[in-house]
Design a protein around this motif. Structure first.
Motif, PDB file in Angstrom:
ATOM      1  N   LEU A   5       0.696  -1.123   0.111  1.00  0.00           N
ATOM      2  CA  LEU A   5       0.127  -0.060   0.015  1.00  0.00           C
ATOM      3  C   LEU A   5       0.845   1.048   0.049  1.00  0.00           C
ATOM      4  O   LEU A   5       0.561   2.213  -0.505  1.00  0.00           O
ATOM      5  CB  LEU A   5      -0.803  -0.076   1.196  1.00  0.00           C
ATOM      6  CG  LEU A   5      -2.233  -0.832   1.073  1.00  0.00           C
ATOM      7  CD1 LEU A   5      -3.123  -0.865   2.186  1.00  0.00           C
ATOM      8  CD2 LEU A   5      -2.930  -0.674  -0.118  1.00  0.00           C
ATOM      9  N   ASP A   6       1.884   1.146   0.762  1.00  0.00           N
ATOM     10  CA  ASP A   6       2.896   2.384   0.545  1.00  0.00           C
ATOM     11  C   ASP A   6       3.460   2.638  -0.814  1.00  0.00           C
ATOM     12  O   ASP A   6       3.791   3.936  -1.085  1.00  0.00           O
ATOM     13  CB  ASP A   6       4.053   2.093   1.465  1.00  0.00           C
ATOM     14  CG  ASP A   6       3.746   2.039   2.999  1.00  0.00           C
ATOM     15  OD1 ASP A   6       2.704   2.627   3.144  1.00  0.00           O
ATOM     16  OD2 ASP A   6       4.499   1.615   3.932  1.00  0.00           O
ATOM     17  N   SER A   7       3.423   1.733  -1.620  1.00  0.00           N
ATOM     18  CA  SER A   7       3.919   2.186  -3.006  1.00  0.00           C
ATOM     19  C   SER A   7       2.620   2.485  -3.912  1.00  0.00           C
ATOM     20  O   SER A   7       2.841   2.550  -5.289  1.00  0.00           O
ATOM     21  CB  SER A   7       4.592   0.716  -3.872  1.00  0.00           C
ATOM     22  OG  SER A   7       3.513  -0.390  -3.961  1.00  0.00           O
ATOM     23  N   LEU A   8       1.362   2.566  -3.469  1.00  0.00           N
ATOM     24  CA  LEU A   8       0.133   2.859  -4.211  1.00  0.00           C
ATOM     25  C   LEU A   8      -0.104   4.541  -3.710  1.00  0.00           C
ATOM     26  O   LEU A   8      -0.779   4.519  -2.817  1.00  0.00           O
ATOM     27  CB  LEU A   8      -0.896   1.915  -3.815  1.00  0.00           C
ATOM     28  CG  LEU A   8      -2.332   1.978  -4.735  1.00  0.00           C
ATOM     29  CD1 LEU A   8      -1.867   1.651  -6.090  1.00  0.00           C
ATOM     30  CD2 LEU A   8      -3.028   1.013  -4.184  1.00  0.00           C
ATOM     31  N   PRO A   9       0.084   5.292  -4.633  1.00  0.00           N
ATOM     32  CA  PRO A   9      -0.317   6.678  -4.403  1.00  0.00           C
ATOM     33  C   PRO A   9      -1.643   6.721  -4.426  1.00  0.00           C
ATOM     34  O   PRO A   9      -2.510   6.269  -4.985  1.00  0.00           O
ATOM     35  CB  PRO A   9       0.588   7.383  -5.461  1.00  0.00           C
ATOM     36  CG  PRO A   9       0.602   6.516  -6.377  1.00  0.00           C
ATOM     37  CD  PRO A   9       0.792   5.370  -6.088  1.00  0.00           C
ATOM     38  N   THR A  10      -2.115   7.643  -3.617  1.00  0.00           N
ATOM     39  CA  THR A  10      -3.677   8.162  -3.375  1.00  0.00           C
ATOM     40  C   THR A  10      -3.689   9.585  -3.849  1.00  0.00           C
ATOM     41  O   THR A  10      -2.695  10.371  -3.251  1.00  0.00           O
ATOM     42  CB  THR A  10      -4.192   8.001  -2.104  1.00  0.00           C
ATOM     43  OG1 THR A  10      -3.977   6.456  -1.559  1.00  0.00           O
ATOM     44  CG2 THR A  10      -5.724   8.225  -2.065  1.00  0.00           C
ATOM     45  N   GLU A  84      -0.935  13.213 -14.893  1.00  0.00           N
ATOM     46  CA  GLU A  84       0.554  13.775 -14.836  1.00  0.00           C
ATOM     47  C   GLU A  84       1.384  13.819 -13.671  1.00  0.00           C
ATOM     48  O   GLU A  84       2.554  13.487 -13.573  1.00  0.00           O
ATOM     49  CB  GLU A  84       0.472  15.433 -15.311  1.00  0.00           C
ATOM     50  CG  GLU A  84       0.097  15.539 -16.844  1.00  0.00           C
ATOM     51  CD  GLU A  84      -0.196  16.918 -17.429  1.00  0.00           C
ATOM     52  OE1 GLU A  84      -0.429  17.891 -16.516  1.00  0.00           O
ATOM     53  OE2 GLU A  84      -0.376  16.950 -18.481  1.00  0.00           O
ATOM     54  N   GLU A  85       0.605  14.058 -12.464  1.00  0.00           N
ATOM     55  CA  GLU A  85       1.141  14.096 -11.192  1.00  0.00           C
ATOM     56  C   GLU A  85       1.716  12.632 -10.927  1.00  0.00           C
ATOM     57  O   GLU A  85       2.944  12.275 -10.368  1.00  0.00           O
ATOM     58  CB  GLU A  85       0.411  14.366 -10.171  1.00  0.00           C
ATOM     59  CG  GLU A  85       0.898  14.495  -8.912  1.00  0.00           C
ATOM     60  CD  GLU A  85       2.018  15.495  -8.488  1.00  0.00           C
ATOM     61  OE1 GLU A  85       2.471  15.370  -7.274  1.00  0.00           O
ATOM     62  OE2 GLU A  85       1.804  16.475  -8.812  1.00  0.00           O
ATOM     63  N   PHE A  86       0.993  11.533 -11.130  1.00  0.00           N
ATOM     64  CA  PHE A  86       1.474  10.115 -11.081  1.00  0.00           C
ATOM     65  C   PHE A  86       2.595   9.872 -12.022  1.00  0.00           C
ATOM     66  O   PHE A  86       3.381   9.368 -11.409  1.00  0.00           O
ATOM     67  CB  PHE A  86       0.193   9.305 -11.415  1.00  0.00           C
ATOM     68  CG  PHE A  86       0.710   7.762 -11.495  1.00  0.00           C
ATOM     69  CD1 PHE A  86       0.822   7.129 -10.445  1.00  0.00           C
ATOM     70  CD2 PHE A  86       0.621   7.133 -12.613  1.00  0.00           C
ATOM     71  CE1 PHE A  86       1.441   5.682 -10.714  1.00  0.00           C
ATOM     72  CE2 PHE A  86       1.062   5.923 -12.947  1.00  0.00           C
ATOM     73  CZ  PHE A  86       1.489   5.249 -11.829  1.00  0.00           C
ATOM     74  N   LEU A  87       2.555  10.303 -13.262  1.00  0.00           N
ATOM     75  CA  LEU A  87       3.543   9.988 -14.177  1.00  0.00           C
ATOM     76  C   LEU A  87       4.838  10.611 -14.049  1.00  0.00           C
ATOM     77  O   LEU A  87       5.869   9.993 -14.180  1.00  0.00           O
ATOM     78  CB  LEU A  87       3.076  10.263 -15.660  1.00  0.00           C
ATOM     79  CG  LEU A  87       1.963   9.360 -16.054  1.00  0.00           C
ATOM     80  CD1 LEU A  87       1.332   9.979 -17.466  1.00  0.00           C
ATOM     81  CD2 LEU A  87       2.401   7.918 -16.362  1.00  0.00           C
ATOM     82  N   ASN A  88       4.720  11.733 -13.289  1.00  0.00           N
ATOM     83  CA  ASN A  88       6.180  12.287 -12.786  1.00  0.00           C
ATOM     84  C   ASN A  88       6.567  11.695 -11.447  1.00  0.00           C
ATOM     85  O   ASN A  88       7.551  12.192 -10.958  1.00  0.00           O
ATOM     86  CB  ASN A  88       5.759  13.872 -12.741  1.00  0.00           C
ATOM     87  CG  ASN A  88       5.777  14.336 -14.189  1.00  0.00           C
ATOM     88  OD1 ASN A  88       6.272  14.108 -15.184  1.00  0.00           O
ATOM     89  ND2 ASN A  88       4.664  15.543 -14.136  1.00  0.00           N
ATOM     90  N   SER A  89       5.877  10.955 -10.909  1.00  0.00           N
ATOM     91  CA  SER A  89       6.303  10.308  -9.673  1.00  0.00           C
ATOM     92  C   SER A  89       7.011   9.197  -9.782  1.00  0.00           C
ATOM     93  O   SER A  89       7.324   8.634 -10.994  1.00  0.00           O
ATOM     94  CB  SER A  89       4.899  10.039  -8.771  1.00  0.00           C
ATOM     95  OG  SER A  89       4.455   8.718  -9.193  1.00  0.00           O
ATOM     96  N   GLN A  90       7.630   8.551  -8.734  1.00  0.00           N
ATOM     97  CA  GLN A  90       8.408   7.303  -8.816  1.00  0.00           C
ATOM     98  C   GLN A  90       7.669   6.132  -8.376  1.00  0.00           C
ATOM     99  O   GLN A  90       8.095   5.100  -8.364  1.00  0.00           O
ATOM    100  CB  GLN A  90       9.554   7.549  -7.932  1.00  0.00           C
ATOM    101  CG  GLN A  90      10.553   8.642  -8.179  1.00  0.00           C
ATOM    102  CD  GLN A  90      11.041   8.612  -9.451  1.00  0.00           C
ATOM    103  OE1 GLN A  90      11.631   7.740 -10.014  1.00  0.00           O
ATOM    104  NE2 GLN A  90      10.835   9.522 -10.223  1.00  0.00           N
ATOM    105  N   ALA A  91       6.286   6.346  -8.505  1.00  0.00           N
ATOM    106  CA  ALA A  91       5.445   5.117  -7.990  1.00  0.00           C
ATOM    107  C   ALA A  91       5.298   4.188  -9.234  1.00  0.00           C
ATOM    108  O   ALA A  91       5.460   4.490 -10.338  1.00  0.00           O
ATOM    109  CB  ALA A  91       3.845   5.565  -7.720  1.00  0.00           C
ATOM    110  N   LYS A  92       5.110   2.645  -8.675  1.00  0.00           N
ATOM    111  CA  LYS A  92       5.290   1.685  -9.665  1.00  0.00           C
ATOM    112  C   LYS A  92       3.720   1.657 -10.051  1.00  0.00           C
ATOM    113  O   LYS A  92       3.606   1.073 -11.110  1.00  0.00           O
ATOM    114  CB  LYS A  92       5.428   0.577  -8.958  1.00  0.00           C
ATOM    115  CG  LYS A  92       7.019   0.326  -8.689  1.00  0.00           C
ATOM    116  CD  LYS A  92       7.324  -1.015  -7.738  1.00  0.00           C
ATOM    117  CE  LYS A  92       8.669  -1.208  -7.414  1.00  0.00           C
ATOM    118  NZ  LYS A  92       8.796  -2.417  -6.700  1.00  0.00           N
ATOM    119  N   TYR A  93       2.860   1.854  -9.398  1.00  0.00           N
ATOM    120  CA  TYR A  93       1.486   1.766  -9.743  1.00  0.00           C
ATOM    121  C   TYR A  93       0.628   2.839  -9.659  1.00  0.00           C
ATOM    122  O   TYR A  93       0.843   3.661  -8.714  1.00  0.00           O
ATOM    123  CB  TYR A  93       0.907   0.755  -8.650  1.00  0.00           C
ATOM    124  CG  TYR A  93       1.698  -0.511  -8.544  1.00  0.00           C
ATOM    125  CD1 TYR A  93       1.783  -1.666  -9.532  1.00  0.00           C
ATOM    126  CD2 TYR A  93       2.362  -0.728  -7.498  1.00  0.00           C
ATOM    127  CE1 TYR A  93       2.302  -2.631  -9.380  1.00  0.00           C
ATOM    128  CE2 TYR A  93       3.271  -1.917  -7.296  1.00  0.00           C
ATOM    129  CZ  TYR A  93       3.023  -2.724  -8.085  1.00  0.00           C
ATOM    130  OH  TYR A  93       3.872  -3.877  -8.027  1.00  0.00           O
TER     131      TYR A  93
END
Length: 93
Positions: A5-10, A84-93
């Motif tokens: 869950l830590d790797s899943l941004p909200t 765009e925020e998600f795509l610019n993050s380092q998140a895997k999912y």
């Protein structure tokens, strides 16, 4: 919270004027121990779609079969900001 869950941004998309709604969402997510990023929503209320430079009425009519309203364009742009925020993050999912 689990590592998964830590790797899943909200993300929470919220209009700046909707302070009560944002406070309610903040409280619910905080109580659940879920970190989040607030995305400022684009307010299209009371605006014609043509007031947004990104709006292409010809393309929209070909794709959707109709014009969009200002609030619909604002909603689309808000979700685009979130993507765009998600795509610019380092998140895997």
């Amino acid at each position: 919270m689990t590592a998964q869950l830590d790797s899943l941004p909200t993300y929470v998309i919220s209009l700046s004027s909707e302070e009560d709604r944002m406070a309610s969402g903040h409280e619910a997510l905080t109580d659940a121990g879920i970190p989040y990023t607030r995305i400022a929503a684009v307010d299209g209320r009371g605006k014609p779609a043509s007031s947004f430079p990104e709006y292409d009425p010809e393309h929209t009519r070909r794709f959707m079969g109709r014009d969009l309203s200002g609030p619909e364009v604002g909603c689309y742009l808000s979700h685009l900001r979130c993507a765009e925020e998600f795509l610019n993050s380092q998140a895997k999912y």
